[in-house]
Scaffold this active site. Sequence first.
Site: not given
Length: 579
Positions: A61, A93, A134-136, A206, A456, A482
Amino acid sequence: MPLDENQKRHFDKSKLPSRHVTVGPNRAPHRSMYYAMGLSEEEIDQPFVGVATCWNEAAPCNIALSRQAQATKSGAKEAGGTPREFTTITVTDGIAMGHQGMKSSLVSREVIADSTELTMRGHCYDALVGIAGCDKSLPGMMMSMVRLNVPAVFMYGGTILPGRFKDHDVTIQDVFEGVGAHAAGTMSDGDLHDLECHACPSAGSCGGQFTANTMACVSEAIGLALPGSAGAPAPYESRDEYARASGVAVMDLLEKNIRPRDIVTRKSLENAATIVAASGGSTNAALHLPAIAHEAGIDFDLHEVARIFRKTPYIADLKPAGRYIAKDLFEIGGVPVLMKALFEGGYLHGDCLTVTGKTLAENMEAFTFPTDQDIIRPTSDPISTWGGVVGLRGNLAPQGAIVKVAGLDNLKFTGRARCFDCEEDAFEAVSKRDYQEGDVLVIRYEGPRGGPGMREMLATTAAIYGQGMGKKVALITDGRFSGATRGFCIGHVGPEAAVGGPIGLLRDGDTIVIDADEGTLDVELSDAELAERRKAWQPRAHDYQAGTLWKYAQTVGDAEKGAVTHPGGAAETHCYADI
């Protein structure tokens, strides 16, 4: 094309934060340090632009973000700014999932926002371009922008390319579900190894409409990112041109004194919630949108988000519920196609200001909705008439809960509670097939305070799906899911077990009733019985009694309000941009 000298902006430093480190005889020591790094007198006299990335070698990521930062710096330089690159952390994650490392994930959102704030404050930078993968890291960067309130542009680092397995596209979600299939005996050792070797073929986040791509869509819809900038996969060189344009754009915003809180308003937050629902996006958006709003002093909690979800048509056929991935969306025009469909259907506020300096409606004039594709539908022909993510409330969740209904055939479920006090115990039971059709698996003490860190549960939910039980059981938790999770999985149940919420009072065999159509989550117990159980309930100590996770648990609030850790914009007496 590079800007010519006439296009460069000229700024009065006496009105900018960087005057505190560059102007006047008293700042000679400060300037000497900039000379040591090779800056010229002219560059020191220009506005300082923080170029923040979450580059690291933790996961694909983030691995391409440094390259994009260089392009961003070139754009800022061309437009009359002096870029100063810095990095912050990311917890990824996909690698933190399924073990104690996931407790660090949501906490990292706050660390990203806090460390970006501290770097900007400590060095008095005048503007900010934030690049995240990435996610956060996406909401963390946007939170810092709104908190600091200096002119700012966000840019997503880009999605991963799809993998190929047995002649079809796959994502990391397929690998997690492959673990469940392997445990159930329906996937061989060789196939699982082949899948893991081919699922992630490039840099990038992702590939489905998981949390990173959901929040990338949010960045455009909320107005903090340039139109189209979220679309191109990370390896594509076109990302570099968007990065350069972001550097130029932030100088335009500085010249016009357009700040993030001019852009992030209640209306733009509603636009952001709309794109999440329409795309069948991640339930994590119900944490991140309230947290971004909190930085601006706007009360926009889980229930406000759920209200928008309820009235928004679900129109994007994207994984995990649908057939397509982010690269496919990019190839038909990217996030602006989804926004165009929603705008033409009357679901977006067109008068919201954006980082282009124009309104969303003005930005939309440049785009046409393509009719020769089946990834994004018009709002007149939705997959379903209301959002792919919905809020729930009831005697089991007085503060609310969230569930992704995209892809679900049945929106109601009644079953027997099977209680676990941590994810590991639940995953072990699932791995051993020690559960039954009709069970409601309850994973508690995984909330923001109780975890701590609100993990998650993708490893568990994916294993259930891989075993072919995804539609035969439900799962509820005070933790999170997730964006890749699918099935009847309800997260963010509040109040959490650690503070005596009803989820902590459940016992094996209690009847839980879920009705996503009506938006309810209840346990068939009387108020008197719940009160009696509460008398016997005792708080539990978690295993993190020192360090960052301890500190987080002391300050974090409820999931209902975004799991935030400070009073927010409403409590400010001044903001950084006005120092």
